[in-house]
Scaffold this active site. Structure first.
Site, PDB file in Angstrom:
ATOM      1  N   GLN A  70       0.829  -1.207   0.000  1.00  0.00           N
ATOM      2  CA  GLN A  70       0.000   0.000   0.000  1.00  0.00           C
ATOM      3  C   GLN A  70       0.867   1.263   0.000  1.00  0.00           C
ATOM      4  O   GLN A  70       0.599   2.204  -0.755  1.00  0.00           O
ATOM      5  CB  GLN A  70      -0.931  -0.023   1.211  1.00  0.00           C
ATOM      6  CG  GLN A  70      -1.959   1.083   1.209  1.00  0.00           C
ATOM      7  CD  GLN A  70      -2.889   1.011   2.393  1.00  0.00           C
ATOM      8  OE1 GLN A  70      -2.607   0.347   3.394  1.00  0.00           O
ATOM      9  NE2 GLN A  70      -4.003   1.710   2.303  1.00  0.00           N
ATOM     10  N   ALA A  73       2.281   1.740  -3.417  1.00  0.00           N
ATOM     11  CA  ALA A  73       1.279   2.271  -4.354  1.00  0.00           C
ATOM     12  C   ALA A  73       0.947   3.729  -4.054  1.00  0.00           C
ATOM     13  O   ALA A  73       0.692   4.513  -4.970  1.00  0.00           O
ATOM     14  CB  ALA A  73       0.010   1.421  -4.301  1.00  0.00           C
ATOM     15  N   GLU A  74       0.939   4.087  -2.785  1.00  0.00           N
ATOM     16  CA  GLU A  74       0.586   5.450  -2.399  1.00  0.00           C
ATOM     17  C   GLU A  74       1.667   6.464  -2.782  1.00  0.00           C
ATOM     18  O   GLU A  74       1.366   7.504  -3.342  1.00  0.00           O
ATOM     19  CB  GLU A  74       0.330   5.538  -0.885  1.00  0.00           C
ATOM     20  CG  GLU A  74      -0.976   4.926  -0.424  1.00  0.00           C
ATOM     21  CD  GLU A  74      -2.202   5.706  -0.852  1.00  0.00           C
ATOM     22  OE1 GLU A  74      -2.083   6.827  -1.386  1.00  0.00           O
ATOM     23  OE2 GLU A  74      -3.313   5.183  -0.654  1.00  0.00           O
ATOM     24  N   SER A  75       2.923   6.154  -2.432  1.00  0.00           N
ATOM     25  CA  SER A  75       3.958   7.186  -2.545  1.00  0.00           C
ATOM     26  C   SER A  75       5.307   6.678  -3.055  1.00  0.00           C
ATOM     27  O   SER A  75       6.252   7.467  -3.132  1.00  0.00           O
ATOM     28  CB  SER A  75       4.195   7.816  -1.169  1.00  0.00           C
ATOM     29  OG  SER A  75       4.764   6.846  -0.292  1.00  0.00           O
ATOM     30  N   TYR A 170      -5.922   1.036  -8.186  1.00  0.00           N
ATOM     31  CA  TYR A 170      -5.229   1.089  -6.898  1.00  0.00           C
ATOM     32  C   TYR A 170      -5.273  -0.282  -6.210  1.00  0.00           C
ATOM     33  O   TYR A 170      -4.256  -0.817  -5.789  1.00  0.00           O
ATOM     34  CB  TYR A 170      -5.898   2.163  -6.044  1.00  0.00           C
ATOM     35  CG  TYR A 170      -5.403   2.298  -4.632  1.00  0.00           C
ATOM     36  CD1 TYR A 170      -4.238   2.993  -4.336  1.00  0.00           C
ATOM     37  CD2 TYR A 170      -6.138   1.772  -3.566  1.00  0.00           C
ATOM     38  CE1 TYR A 170      -3.808   3.155  -3.033  1.00  0.00           C
ATOM     39  CE2 TYR A 170      -5.716   1.921  -2.264  1.00  0.00           C
ATOM     40  CZ  TYR A 170      -4.549   2.607  -1.991  1.00  0.00           C
ATOM     41  OH  TYR A 170      -4.123   2.761  -0.703  1.00  0.00           O
TER      42      TYR A 170
END
Length: 198
Positions: A70, A73-75, A170
């Protein structure tokens, strides 16, 4: 003498051509390998490993590989990531951070830009989202991830993963990263992948 010199010259030329051919073939094999090699598997940056491990203990639904996927994927593990709306390594919106951001470091400030505050907040928020989407049909992890991206209201309204391309991408991206992080996390802690799920 002249004949012998010509023969030596030819032999040298043939050796040079053979060596050149070998180098060309070796270069071609190297290029093919470079273009077809499997991509390197992602790993949890060492400076965040203990924080992710701690955050994964927040509730039984979480795992280190899932939180790592996660964050990727986020940053892409960038604590300064800023989409113009979402901020920090876990990409919290200011309104969500106002509710879930806490001072986990004990320095007197709940700092969205500090991974030592943001990653535990991500774990706490994800545990909350697992509870929020509990009655919705579907895979609980996918639903909680969709809720993190689109908001729990969107998941409840859709009674599943909302038909939002960004949210669907996502969830799919994280689902594809989890097995990779499971594999590399096992190597990081010296365990087999099945032992490393948490």
């Amino acid at each position: 003498m002249e004949i012998q010199t010509r023969r030596s010259g030819r032999r040298g030329c043939l050796v040079g051509l053979a060596l050149g051919a070998v180098l060309v073939v070796a270069a071609a094999v190297g290029v093919v390998w470079w273009l077809t090699r499997p991509p390197a598997l992602p790993t949890i940056p060492k400076q965040y490993l203990a924080t992710v491990q701690s955050a994964a203990k927040t509730c039984p639904e979480l795992s280190v590989p899932m939180l790592a996927a996660q964050l990727d994927a986020e940053s892409h593990w960038n604590p300064q990531a800023d989409s113009g709306q979402a901020q920090g390594i876990a990409q919290f919106y200011p309104s969500t951070w106002a509710e879930w951001g806490k001072d986990y470091t004990g320095d007197g400030k709940a700092d969205v830009w500090n991974p030592a505050d943001a990653i535990p907040a991500q774990g706490a928020y994800m545990c909350h989202l697992f509870k929020e989407v509990k009655g919705v049909p579907g895979d609980p992890t996918q639903l909680a991830l969709a809720a993190y991206n689109a908001g729990p209201g969107a998941v409840l309204k859709a009674q599943g993963i909302p038909q939002i391309p960004e949210t669907q991408n996502y969830v799919n991206r994280i689902e594809s990263l989890i097995p990779k992080y499971t594999q590399t996390y096992a190597k990081q802690i010296g365990a087999t992948p099945s032992q490393s799920a948490n």
